[in-house]
Design an enzyme around this catalytic site. Structure first.
Site, PDB file in Angstrom:
ATOM      1  N   GLY A 187       0.794  -1.227   0.000  1.00  0.00           N
ATOM      2  CA  GLY A 187       0.000   0.000   0.000  1.00  0.00           C
ATOM      3  C   GLY A 187       0.823   1.272   0.000  1.00  0.00           C
ATOM      4  O   GLY A 187       0.383   2.298   0.518  1.00  0.00           O
ATOM      5  N   ASN A 231       1.478   3.095  -2.574  1.00  0.00           N
ATOM      6  CA  ASN A 231       0.760   4.071  -3.402  1.00  0.00           C
ATOM      7  C   ASN A 231      -0.438   4.635  -2.652  1.00  0.00           C
ATOM      8  O   ASN A 231      -0.752   5.821  -2.763  1.00  0.00           O
ATOM      9  CB  ASN A 231       0.317   3.424  -4.716  1.00  0.00           C
ATOM     10  CG  ASN A 231       1.398   3.478  -5.767  1.00  0.00           C
ATOM     11  OD1 ASN A 231       1.674   4.534  -6.319  1.00  0.00           O
ATOM     12  ND2 ASN A 231       2.045   2.362  -6.002  1.00  0.00           N
ATOM     13  N   ASN A 235      -6.246   3.505 -12.160  1.00  0.00           N
ATOM     14  CA  ASN A 235      -5.270   2.503 -11.736  1.00  0.00           C
ATOM     15  C   ASN A 235      -3.875   3.029 -12.052  1.00  0.00           C
ATOM     16  O   ASN A 235      -3.701   3.822 -12.978  1.00  0.00           O
ATOM     17  CB  ASN A 235      -5.493   1.186 -12.489  1.00  0.00           C
ATOM     18  CG  ASN A 235      -4.504   0.104 -12.065  1.00  0.00           C
ATOM     19  OD1 ASN A 235      -4.226  -0.069 -10.889  1.00  0.00           O
ATOM     20  ND2 ASN A 235      -3.954  -0.611 -13.049  1.00  0.00           N
ATOM     21  N   HIS A 291      -0.138   1.615 -13.048  1.00  0.00           N
ATOM     22  CA  HIS A 291       0.473   0.387 -13.564  1.00  0.00           C
ATOM     23  C   HIS A 291       1.964   0.655 -13.783  1.00  0.00           C
ATOM     24  O   HIS A 291       2.321   1.699 -14.362  1.00  0.00           O
ATOM     25  CB  HIS A 291      -0.204  -0.009 -14.882  1.00  0.00           C
ATOM     26  CG  HIS A 291       0.375  -1.227 -15.514  1.00  0.00           C
ATOM     27  ND1 HIS A 291       0.146  -2.497 -15.028  1.00  0.00           N
ATOM     28  CD2 HIS A 291       1.186  -1.382 -16.596  1.00  0.00           C
ATOM     29  CE1 HIS A 291       0.792  -3.371 -15.784  1.00  0.00           C
ATOM     30  NE2 HIS A 291       1.427  -2.717 -16.742  1.00  0.00           N
ATOM     31  N   SER A 344       2.322   4.328 -15.362  1.00  0.00           N
ATOM     32  CA  SER A 344       1.214   4.991 -16.041  1.00  0.00           C
ATOM     33  C   SER A 344      -0.008   5.010 -15.139  1.00  0.00           C
ATOM     34  O   SER A 344      -0.293   4.010 -14.458  1.00  0.00           O
ATOM     35  CB  SER A 344       0.830   4.231 -17.323  1.00  0.00           C
ATOM     36  OG  SER A 344       1.965   3.995 -18.139  1.00  0.00           O
ATOM     37  N   ASP A 357      -5.477  -3.307 -17.837  1.00  0.00           N
ATOM     38  CA  ASP A 357      -4.430  -2.295 -18.090  1.00  0.00           C
ATOM     39  C   ASP A 357      -4.567  -1.669 -19.475  1.00  0.00           C
ATOM     40  O   ASP A 357      -3.577  -1.410 -20.165  1.00  0.00           O
ATOM     41  CB  ASP A 357      -3.045  -2.939 -17.960  1.00  0.00           C
ATOM     42  CG  ASP A 357      -2.829  -3.506 -16.562  1.00  0.00           C
ATOM     43  OD1 ASP A 357      -2.148  -4.546 -16.450  1.00  0.00           O
ATOM     44  OD2 ASP A 357      -3.366  -2.928 -15.596  1.00  0.00           O
ATOM     45  N   GLU A 389       5.902   6.484  -9.197  1.00  0.00           N
ATOM     46  CA  GLU A 389       4.473   6.218  -8.973  1.00  0.00           C
ATOM     47  C   GLU A 389       3.916   7.104  -7.871  1.00  0.00           C
ATOM     48  O   GLU A 389       2.840   7.710  -8.020  1.00  0.00           O
ATOM     49  CB  GLU A 389       4.266   4.750  -8.593  1.00  0.00           C
ATOM     50  CG  GLU A 389       4.535   3.776  -9.710  1.00  0.00           C
ATOM     51  CD  GLU A 389       4.372   2.345  -9.255  1.00  0.00           C
ATOM     52  OE1 GLU A 389       3.470   2.076  -8.464  1.00  0.00           O
ATOM     53  OE2 GLU A 389       5.153   1.504  -9.701  1.00  0.00           O
TER      54      GLU A 389
HETATM   55  C1  GRF Z   1       3.297  -1.031  -7.574  1.00  0.00           C
HETATM   56  O1  GRF Z   1       4.382  -1.212  -8.466  1.00  0.00           O
HETATM   57  C2  GRF Z   1       2.045  -0.750  -8.375  1.00  0.00           C
HETATM   58  O2  GRF Z   1       2.305  -0.082  -9.591  1.00  0.00           O
HETATM   59  C3  GRF Z   1       1.526  -2.113  -8.644  1.00  0.00           C
HETATM   60  O3  GRF Z   1       1.697  -2.769  -7.398  1.00  0.00           O
HETATM   61  C4  GRF Z   1       2.984  -2.364  -6.860  1.00  0.00           C
HETATM   62  C5  GRF Z   1       2.898  -2.292  -5.375  1.00  0.00           C
HETATM   63  O4  GRF Z   1       2.259  -1.109  -5.025  1.00  0.00           O
HETATM   64  N1  GRF Z   1       0.176  -2.096  -9.098  1.00  0.00           N
HETATM   65  P1  GRF Z   1       2.006  -0.681  -3.477  1.00  0.00           P
HETATM   66  O5  GRF Z   1       3.345  -0.521  -2.812  1.00  0.00           O
HETATM   67  O6  GRF Z   1       1.202  -1.823  -2.830  1.00  0.00           O
HETATM   68  O7  GRF Z   1       1.237   0.585  -3.597  1.00  0.00           O
END
Ligand code: GRF
Length: 202
Positions: free
Chosen positions: A11, A13, A105, A107, A134, A143, A172
């Site tokens: 988590g 992001n 999303n 990606h 992206s 995607d 990201e």
């Molecule tokens: C990230 O690279 C994201 O782009 C992908 O999952 C990975 C882990 O993301 N979808 P997070 O640390 O759980 O946000």
């Protein structure tokens, strides 16, 4: 705007969106963090930040049934938008249709290249000079929706998938919040409403 974030794992992001939402100028707030993995570390972080959380394992449930549970939680939280952030589930067509145009999303590739998994290894194996990430609008195909923003990240000699992933993750974290903010603000502009009126009048 009220945003629900769907996660499956760490988590980071989600955390980046959550911290960005604390700025007075941020046009969105995180109202729910939901996961298909009750052990997702991101849930603990969200709870500590006072964000409502929901989690249930999808195992043993049909895709439509599980997505219906998630949808009910999103609506109960009064979500306007959904941000997928490391959510490792394919969404049912009904769920996507319900939120189409309001679900984003992130990606870890320069779409349309490398949809799906193992994106960094594919870029390295292809001899690409850049990887990246992206943010796109989610549609039924994986995607595949319209890309709203991208950040190219240079691939270094000797890069492994892990070392590239670590740098792409930085990108990201910097890309998602401003892109989501612009997306929700789009709906607040007169031009947007004019376009909607024109659409409806057609
Ligand atoms: C990230 O690279 C994201 O782009 C992908 O999952 C990975 C882990 O993301 N979808 P997070 O640390 O759980 O946000």
């Amino acid at each position: 705007a009220r945003v629900a974030v769907l996660i499956s794992g760490t988590g980071t992001n989600m955390a980046a969106l959550l911290y960005a939402a604390k700025a007075d100028s941020c046009p969105f707030e995180i109202v729910l963090v939901a996961s298909n993995n009750p052990d997702a570390p991101g849930l603990t972080l969200a709870a500590a930040e006072g964000i409502a959380t929901w989690a249930q394992s999808h195992k043993g449930m049909g895709r439509d049934a599980f997505d219906a549970l998630v949808d009910a939680q999103l609506r109960a939280a009064g979500s306007d938008y959904v941000a997928l952030a490391g959510y490792m589930r394919i969404l049912s067509a009904d769920f996507v249709a319900r939120w189409e145009g309001r679900m984003l999303n992130i990606h870890p590739s320069l779409l349309p290249k490398y949809k799906g998994l193992h994106t960094h290894q594919q870029a390295i194996d292809a001899g690409d000079t850049f990887g990246g990430c992206s943010v796109h609008v989610v549609t039924a195909a994986l995607d595949d929706g319209p890309v709203l923003a991208q950040t190219p990240v240079a691939i270094l000699p000797g890069d492994t998938a892990d070392s590239l992933a670590a740098r792409v993750l930085i990108a990201e974290h910097q890309l998602y919040a401003p892109t989501l903010a612009a997306f929700v603000m789009r709906e607040a502009t007169p031009d947007y409403w004019l376009a909607r009126v024109r659409e409806l009048a057609m």
